[in-house]
Design a protein around this motif. Structure first.
Motif, PDB file in Angstrom:
ATOM      1  N   ASN A  62      11.248 -90.481  -0.082  1.00 49.64           N
ATOM      2  CA  ASN A  62      10.481 -89.673   0.872  1.00 49.64           C
ATOM      3  C   ASN A  62      11.229 -89.651   2.201  1.00 49.64           C
ATOM      4  N   TYR A  63      11.812 -88.498   2.539  1.00 51.12           N
ATOM      5  CA  TYR A  63      12.671 -88.430   3.722  1.00 51.12           C
ATOM      6  C   TYR A  63      12.534 -87.088   4.428  1.00 51.12           C
ATOM      7  N   LEU A  64      13.063 -87.059   5.636  1.00 52.83           N
ATOM      8  CA  LEU A  64      13.090 -85.848   6.450  1.00 52.83           C
ATOM      9  C   LEU A  64      14.541 -85.534   6.794  1.00 52.83           C
ATOM     10  N   THR A  65      14.971 -84.292   6.551  1.00 52.74           N
ATOM     11  CA  THR A  65      16.341 -83.884   6.866  1.00 52.74           C
ATOM     12  C   THR A  65      16.484 -83.631   8.370  1.00 52.74           C
ATOM     13  N   ILE A  66      17.423 -84.319   8.996  1.00 57.74           N
ATOM     14  CA  ILE A  66      17.675 -84.174  10.431  1.00 57.74           C
ATOM     15  C   ILE A  66      18.780 -83.159  10.697  1.00 57.74           C
ATOM     16  N   LYS A  67      19.823 -83.211   9.868  1.00 54.97           N
ATOM     17  CA  LYS A  67      20.980 -82.330  10.082  1.00 54.97           C
ATOM     18  C   LYS A  67      21.694 -82.110   8.759  1.00 54.97           C
ATOM     19  N   GLU A  68      22.147 -80.883   8.546  1.00 55.78           N
ATOM     20  CA  GLU A  68      22.949 -80.572   7.363  1.00 55.78           C
ATOM     21  C   GLU A  68      24.415 -80.479   7.762  1.00 55.78           C
ATOM     22  N   ASN A  69      25.265 -81.293   7.132  1.00 51.68           N
ATOM     23  CA  ASN A  69      26.699 -81.245   7.409  1.00 51.68           C
ATOM     24  C   ASN A  69      27.343 -80.105   6.633  1.00 51.68           C
ATOM     25  N   GLU A  88      16.202 -89.269   7.658  1.00 56.79           N
ATOM     26  CA  GLU A  88      15.503 -90.495   8.020  1.00 56.79           C
ATOM     27  C   GLU A  88      14.286 -90.621   7.113  1.00 56.79           C
ATOM     28  N   LEU A  89      13.862 -91.831   6.882  1.00 57.02           N
ATOM     29  CA  LEU A  89      12.726 -92.085   6.003  1.00 57.02           C
ATOM     30  C   LEU A  89      11.426 -91.647   6.674  1.00 57.02           C
ATOM     31  N   LYS A  90      10.464 -91.181   5.856  1.00 58.75           N
ATOM     32  CA  LYS A  90       9.197 -90.682   6.385  1.00 58.75           C
ATOM     33  C   LYS A  90       8.070 -91.706   6.270  1.00 58.75           C
ATOM     34  N   GLY A  91       8.002 -92.405   5.162  1.00 63.31           N
ATOM     35  CA  GLY A  91       6.902 -93.341   4.966  1.00 63.31           C
ATOM     36  C   GLY A  91       6.906 -94.464   5.985  1.00 63.31           C
ATOM     37  N   LEU A  92       5.707 -94.865   6.451  1.00 64.11           N
ATOM     38  CA  LEU A  92       5.619 -95.911   7.473  1.00 64.11           C
ATOM     39  C   LEU A  92       6.154 -97.245   6.957  1.00 64.11           C
ATOM     40  N   VAL A  93       5.837 -97.583   5.708  1.00 71.02           N
ATOM     41  CA  VAL A  93       6.301 -98.850   5.145  1.00 71.02           C
ATOM     42  C   VAL A  93       7.817 -98.840   5.011  1.00 71.02           C
ATOM     43  N   HIS A 100      14.733 -98.336   9.833  1.00 69.80           N
ATOM     44  CA  HIS A 100      14.350 -97.305  10.797  1.00 69.80           C
ATOM     45  C   HIS A 100      15.506 -96.408  11.207  1.00 69.80           C
ATOM     46  N   LYS A 101      16.743 -96.783  10.836  1.00 66.91           N
ATOM     47  CA  LYS A 101      17.895 -95.977  11.228  1.00 66.91           C
ATOM     48  C   LYS A 101      18.047 -94.768  10.305  1.00 66.91           C
ATOM     49  N   LYS A 102      19.014 -93.932  10.649  1.00 67.76           N
ATOM     50  CA  LYS A 102      19.275 -92.746   9.840  1.00 67.76           C
ATOM     51  C   LYS A 102      20.218 -93.072   8.680  1.00 67.76           C
ATOM     52  N   PHE A 103      20.032 -92.356   7.593  1.00 68.96           N
ATOM     53  CA  PHE A 103      20.928 -92.401   6.448  1.00 68.96           C
ATOM     54  C   PHE A 103      21.762 -91.129   6.412  1.00 68.96           C
ATOM     55  N   ARG A 104      22.860 -91.226   5.715  1.00 73.61           N
ATOM     56  CA  ARG A 104      23.576 -90.022   5.302  1.00 73.61           C
ATOM     57  C   ARG A 104      23.309 -89.850   3.813  1.00 73.61           C
ATOM     58  N   ARG A 105      22.911 -88.666   3.407  1.00 76.72           N
ATOM     59  CA  ARG A 105      22.578 -88.394   2.002  1.00 76.72           C
ATOM     60  C   ARG A 105      23.597 -87.406   1.434  1.00 76.72           C
ATOM     61  N   VAL A 106      24.226 -87.805   0.315  1.00 76.93           N
ATOM     62  CA  VAL A 106      25.224 -86.959  -0.354  1.00 76.93           C
ATOM     63  C   VAL A 106      24.818 -86.787  -1.806  1.00 76.93           C
TER      64      VAL A 106
END
Length: 363
Positions: A193-200, A217-222, A228-234
């Protein structure tokens, strides 16, 4: 060397001096009852190469090579009771340390296939496999922990990279890695469960297997509380298995293709596990104690290391399965190991002026 069996020549390639140092350090020859550590190692390697199914097979197999045992560095074939006793009592860590000693030396062979990356970080490929044991015989063998729990204690140095499958997708663990400045490339679960911040931007006219490269970045509170940091998703397309593979990483600067190749290199571990399970004697055990099982596993790892070294040295394009089978069939045949490795199907050269001629068994 043609006067020695293939098995003798293979054993002669081992660094016995290093093994002797380890024996002295660990004092594993105390109370050896005539069955010293070197004889134990040779016996368990024979178990692997010959795929012996019991201590009786080990004893009888080595006894059948009478006259060749001195070339193996042993005086006589061990009894089955001696093998059984020392499998239970001799510290398995001797064989563990010898494996890593051999890995360090054999790993320097230039012929070994290595995946090369332009990054300078040390790369750790992480995976695990399960060996099934019958609890009625191995009452100590409890299934204690999940894959990701076993990964917690693995020490990794700053700036290194860990590459793993989705079983290691634990946000607490990934947060701990990131806080120690360790990079990771991990396959994520489909229900992330995530939210897209930027598309490379995707590479043009190359690396068409790269489907997505984005910052999330992750959406779920848990989940967000754990990382809490950002991921890169490929996301990449696996043509061989016709599937999409989705990865998350904390590395923001490498190309998407580098991340893809890092994960692809992890498949070598799965191949390794398949090889030792299918080619060597590791699905059943000649002893039931935990120490005996560990000795058989470590000597299996030593065996696969030797086999890969032989395969790397050979001019002939061996498949590992064929090499194992051919050695097993010719284990006590007297033929030059290097000639046989390079030209396994050539007729052996006959020595001139043979003194003995094989008689006919049937007329």
């Amino acid at each position: 060397m043609a006067n020695l069996s293939l098995f003798s020549q293979i054993i002669s390639k081992l660094d016995r001096g290093k093994f002797t140092q380890l024996v002295s350090k660990k004092q594993t020859d105390k109370h050896n009852k005539g069955f010293d550590s070197w004889t134990h190692l040779v016996s368990m390697l024979f178990c692997q190469f010959a795929k012996s199914t019991s201590v009786r097979d080990i004893s009888n197999g080595l006894r059948s090579a009478t006259g060749n045992l001195n070339h193996l560095g042993i005086q006589k074939a061990p009894s089955k009771s001696s093998v059984s006793y020392q499998n239970k009592n001799r510290n398995h860590r001797l064989f563990k340390e010898y494996y890593f000693s051999l890995l360090e030396s054999l790993g320097q062979l230039s012929q070994f296939k290595r995946v090369k990356f332009r990054i300078k970080s040390k790369i750790f490929l992480l995976d695990s496999t399960t060996i099934s044991l019958c609890l009625s015989l191995f009452d100590w063998a409890k299934y204690k922990t999940a894959d990701n729990k076993g990964a917690v204690g693995i020490p990794l140095q700053k700036g290194s990279v860990i590459v793993a499958d989705r079983f290691y997708n634990d946000f607490n663990l990934l947060n701990a890695r990131d806080s120690h400045q360790v990079f990771f490339v991990v396959r994520h679960n489909h229900n992330l469960n995530y939210l897209t911040i930027k598309e490379n931007k995707l590479p043009e006219n190359s690396c068409e297997h790269i489907l997505i490269d984005e910052i999330i970045e992750l959406k779920g509170l848990v989940s967000k509380g754990k990382y809490h940091k950002k991921f890169r998703r490929v996301a990449i397309w696996d043509e061989k298995n016709q599937q999409t593979i989705e990865l998350i990483t904390n590395q923001m600067s490498w190309t998407a293709n580098t991340i893809s190749e890092l994960y692809k290199s992890r498949w070598q571990i799965e191949i390794f596990f398949r090889e030792i399970k299918n080619l060597l004697h590791i699905k059943s055990f000649v002893g039931t104690s935990e120490n005996a099982v560990m000795i058989q596993i470590w000597t299996a790892l030593i065996t696969i290391l030797i086999l890969k070294a032989l395969k790397a040295m050979a001019k002939y394009g061996w498949h590992l399965s064929n090499l194992v089978a051919f050695i097993r069939l010719n284990i006590f045949v007297k033929i030059d190991l290097h000639i046989w490795l390079d030209k396994p199907f050539d007729e052996p050269l006959k020595e001139p002026n043979d003194k003995y001629v094989q008689g006919l068994l049937f007329k």
